[in-house]
Scaffold this active site. Structure first.
Site, short mmCIF file in Angstrom:
data_model
loop_
_atom_site.label_atom_id
_atom_site.label_comp_id
_atom_site.label_asym_id
_atom_site.label_seq_id
_atom_site.Cartn_x
_atom_site.Cartn_y
_atom_site.Cartn_z
N LYS A 1 35.13 30.86 29.50
CA LYS A 1 33.75 31.36 29.66
C LYS A 1 33.18 31.98 28.37
CE LYS A 1 33.78 32.13 34.66
NZ LYS A 1 33.53 33.07 35.75
N ASP B 1 27.01 33.54 37.46
CA ASP B 1 27.83 34.53 38.19
C ASP B 1 27.00 35.79 38.39
OD1 ASP B 1 30.19 33.06 38.40
OD2 ASP B 1 30.97 33.79 36.49
P1 NAP Z 1 39.71 39.58 34.94
O1 NAP Z 1 38.77 39.45 33.78
O2 NAP Z 1 41.13 39.21 34.78
O3 NAP Z 1 39.62 41.12 35.43
C1 NAP Z 1 40.42 41.58 36.48
C2 NAP Z 1 40.11 43.03 36.78
O4 NAP Z 1 40.93 43.44 37.89
C3 NAP Z 1 40.41 43.99 35.65
O5 NAP Z 1 39.48 45.05 35.66
C4 NAP Z 1 41.81 44.50 36.03
O6 NAP Z 1 42.08 45.79 35.52
C5 NAP Z 1 41.67 44.61 37.52
N1 NAP Z 1 42.96 44.60 38.19
C6 NAP Z 1 43.82 43.57 38.33
N2 NAP Z 1 44.92 43.97 39.01
C7 NAP Z 1 44.74 45.29 39.29
C8 NAP Z 1 45.52 46.29 39.96
N3 NAP Z 1 46.72 45.98 40.48
N4 NAP Z 1 45.01 47.53 40.07
C9 NAP Z 1 43.81 47.85 39.57
N5 NAP Z 1 43.03 46.95 38.91
C10 NAP Z 1 43.48 45.68 38.78
O7 NAP Z 1 39.21 38.74 36.19
P2 NAP Z 1 37.69 38.43 36.59
O8 NAP Z 1 37.32 37.11 36.03
O9 NAP Z 1 36.87 39.61 36.32
O10 NAP Z 1 37.87 38.21 38.18
C11 NAP Z 1 38.08 39.31 39.05
C12 NAP Z 1 37.95 38.81 40.50
O11 NAP Z 1 36.61 38.35 40.70
C13 NAP Z 1 38.87 37.62 40.82
O12 NAP Z 1 39.38 37.80 42.11
C14 NAP Z 1 37.91 36.43 40.80
O13 NAP Z 1 38.33 35.38 41.66
C15 NAP Z 1 36.65 37.09 41.33
N6 NAP Z 1 35.41 36.38 40.96
C16 NAP Z 1 34.60 36.02 41.97
C17 NAP Z 1 33.42 35.35 41.70
C18 NAP Z 1 32.53 34.94 42.84
O14 NAP Z 1 31.67 34.09 42.64
N7 NAP Z 1 32.70 35.52 44.00
C19 NAP Z 1 33.05 35.07 40.36
C20 NAP Z 1 33.91 35.50 39.33
C21 NAP Z 1 35.11 36.15 39.65
P3 NAP Z 1 42.78 45.94 34.07
O15 NAP Z 1 41.64 45.87 33.08
O16 NAP Z 1 43.38 47.30 34.15
O17 NAP Z 1 43.77 44.84 33.95
#
Ligand code: NAP
Length: 292
Positions: free
Chosen positions: A74, A110
């Site tokens: 992205k 998004d």
């Molecule tokens: P990302 O960039 O990897 O970020 C993940 C986030 O989750 C970070 O803030 C991470 O914290 C936190 N996290 C992960 N494990 C954790 C834990 N055990 N305890 C506390 N915090 C935790 O991923 P992303 O792209 O933002 O995606 C996040 C979620 O959004 C995913 O489930 C994805 O499928 C979903 N999503 C949905 C849509 C939709 O259209 N609905 C679109 C995009 C993404 P740290 O910084 O501390 O690692």
């Protein structure tokens, strides 16, 4: 799954990501093309980081109508494009690319999909106190668009990575002149932030299948009057959303955001109004099939 018969005029739409095996986008888009009788097809391609430049040039050479970009491309896709929508430029991430007569232009649906999903439930973010849990890619897009809508933001992220949230807050403060609070993700801070919150957004991956028993927020902090939006869409009803419903809060599922980001991309590629309900239904069906 059948797609409309491929012809010599069929336009290509695609997904570039790694992995792409579990994506729901082909089911959503191909059903929408069929429904509207459009001669388009949507195909997922697993593309490594090293191959991304060639893949983007391939899209250009094949005169694809457009494509989606997902993890891990992205941000990396941006220098490969000819132009960026101002919102995508400010967020610094692109999930949708449109081919306008050979010029590839990047968008972030998004962020706009998140706002549309919120508004569809009659919730306006303007001037609201909004607590965002997480500071990754999804949180950044959501934080940006919420700041644009004059929301008051509090971002909570787990301690060891707190600088990510501070970077995000600094960016939002620089660009929008709004103070953004950043806190470590822990019970006491959540309790304080949620006390005056109108909306809670889970933008972490906590609660995502197969670890669906997790929730970023203890059930006792959920209450009537709160709107709880979980960006996690797998499962559609996460533990957080189930507990929020039980506590009398209003809930919005990440599947709505997923359908909206797809619908907004579809409209950019085809110029037609997307069949949003159908796309949502197909996304849920694809998710259930994948879980079987
Ligand atoms: P990302 O960039 O990897 O970020 C993940 C986030 O989750 C970070 O803030 C991470 O914290 C936190 N996290 C992960 N494990 C954790 C834990 N055990 N305890 C506390 N915090 C935790 O991923 P992303 O792209 O933002 O995606 C996040 C979620 O959004 C995913 O489930 C994805 O499928 C979903 N999503 C949905 C849509 C939709 O259209 N609905 C679109 C995009 C993404 P740290 O910084 O501390 O690692």
């Amino acid at each position: 799954m059948t797609v409309k018969a491929i012809t010599g005029k069929t336009r290509l739409c695609a997904l570039l990501g790694d992995p792409v095996e579990h994506t729901m986008s082909p089911a959503m888009h191909n059903a929408a093309f069929r429904k509207l009788g459009l001669d388009y097809v949507y195909l997922p391609f697993r593309v490594s980081a090293a191959d991304l430049p060639n893949a983007v040039n391939g899209m250009r050479a094949l005169n694809a109508a457009g494509f989606n970009v997902t993890i891990p491309h992205k941000v990396a896709v941006i220098p490969r494009l000819d132009g960026l929508d101002p919102l995508a430029e400010r967020i610094g991430a692109v999930n949708t690319v449109v081919n306008c007569d050979g010029e590839l232009r990047g968008y972030n649906t998004d962020a706009s999909g998140f706002i549309q999903a919120l508004r569809q439930q009659g919730v306006e973010p303007d001037d609201k106190n909004i607590v965002v849990v997480g500071a990754g890619g999804a949180a950044r897009a959501i934080g940006y668009i919420l700041a644009e809508h004059d929301a008051h933001l509090t971002i909570l992220n787990r301690r060891e990575e707190i600088e990510w949230a501070e970077d995000l807050a600094e960016m939002l403060t620089d660009d929008f002149g709004r103070r953004v609070s950043v806190m470590e993700l822990c019970f006491d801070n959540l309790a304080t932030a949620l006390d005056t919150a109108d909306i809670l957004v889970n933008a972490t991956s906590l609660g995502m299948s197969p670890a669906a028993d997790n929730s970023p927020v203890p059930a006792e902090l959920l209450r009537p009057g709160l709107v709880v939006f979980d960006v996690v869409y797998n499962p559609v009803k996460t533990r957080l959303l189930l507990e929020a419903s039980e506590a009398g809060a209003r809930t919005i599922s990440g599947i709505d955001m997923l359908a909206w980001q797809g619908a907004l991309a579809f409209e950019k590629w085809t110029g037609k109004t997307a069949p949003l309900d159908l796309m949502r239904k197909e996304a849920v069906k694809a998710l259930e099939k994948h879980e079987d």
